[in-house]
Write an enzyme that holds these catalytic residues in place. Sequence first.
Site, PDB file in Angstrom:
ATOM      1  N   ASP A 143      15.932  28.375   7.677  1.00 28.12           N
ATOM      2  CA  ASP A 143      15.900  28.447   9.122  1.00 28.12           C
ATOM      3  C   ASP A 143      15.170  27.190   9.589  1.00 28.12           C
ATOM      4  OD1 ASP A 143      16.159  29.263  11.699  1.00 28.12           O
ATOM      5  OD2 ASP A 143      15.190  31.202  11.441  1.00 28.12           O
ATOM      6  N   TYR A 144      15.438  26.781  10.815  1.00 24.43           N
ATOM      7  CA  TYR A 144      14.959  25.474  11.262  1.00 24.43           C
ATOM      8  C   TYR A 144      13.447  25.299  11.063  1.00 24.43           C
ATOM      9  CZ  TYR A 144      19.416  24.023  13.249  1.00 24.43           C
ATOM     10  OH  TYR A 144      20.707  23.619  13.413  1.00 24.43           O
TER      11      TYR A 144
END
Length: 265
Positions: A143-144
């Site tokens: 995830d970012y």
Amino acid sequence: ARIGADMRRLGLHQGLAPVLDVTRDVRWGRTEETIGEDPYLVATVATGYVRGLESAGVVATLKHFAGYSASRAGRNFGPVHMGPRELADVLLLPFEMAVRDGGARSVMHAYTETDGLPAAADPGLLTGLLRDKWGFTGTVVADYFGVSFLELHHGLAESPVEAAAIALAAGVDVELPAVRCFGPQFVEAVRAGTVPEALVDRAAARVLRQKIELGLLDADWSPVPASLDGTGDAPIDGLVDLDPPAARALAREVAEESVVLLAND
């Protein structure tokens, strides 16, 4: 399938969807992104979503694996305190169905830590359960800034290099959205023997295999899709129409079929 077809027309190959987080606390700020609070409903709708994207040749990415929506007090990034039975019965079921029945080819780890262990650093989750038990063979993406958060948020690593080593060992193959931890300093650590080269080989093989499946390494592959290079179905003014009448009709049909009437008794 319609979304996947449009993505391919734009030259896109991976969709960061669907969201399989089961709603646990409506105070959580991303509740509107979820399918609902029933694990079976989430599992069936998400599995259908995965099949649709994959049928169009787009890699579906399951997110967020796992526990993101069950944070304490509904706080984003908050810790999760949940026993293994509840985790398996409620939060993991949709992911298992989407992997085994849907054929998803990518999984995005969650930001959260469960009982003190961040998902990005959990080999039991990303390797033991996902790959060894469920048979997943695709790519695990961050995830970012999720790899960086092992250092900056969770305090599990003292440097970007250490964060990368922890995530890679757990089973994270790709850092998103940009390179901070899997960068030049990490390469130096691998060459120095601080990080096992076999872990890099493992992740690289998974990514390359997926690129081969998508045709991205074919000799005649072009980053510009046919719909935009003038050889395909010539778009109007160089743009692809993502809201044609057929899509509107499909959206209306889905909305109508989703209506449930209850007797007011």
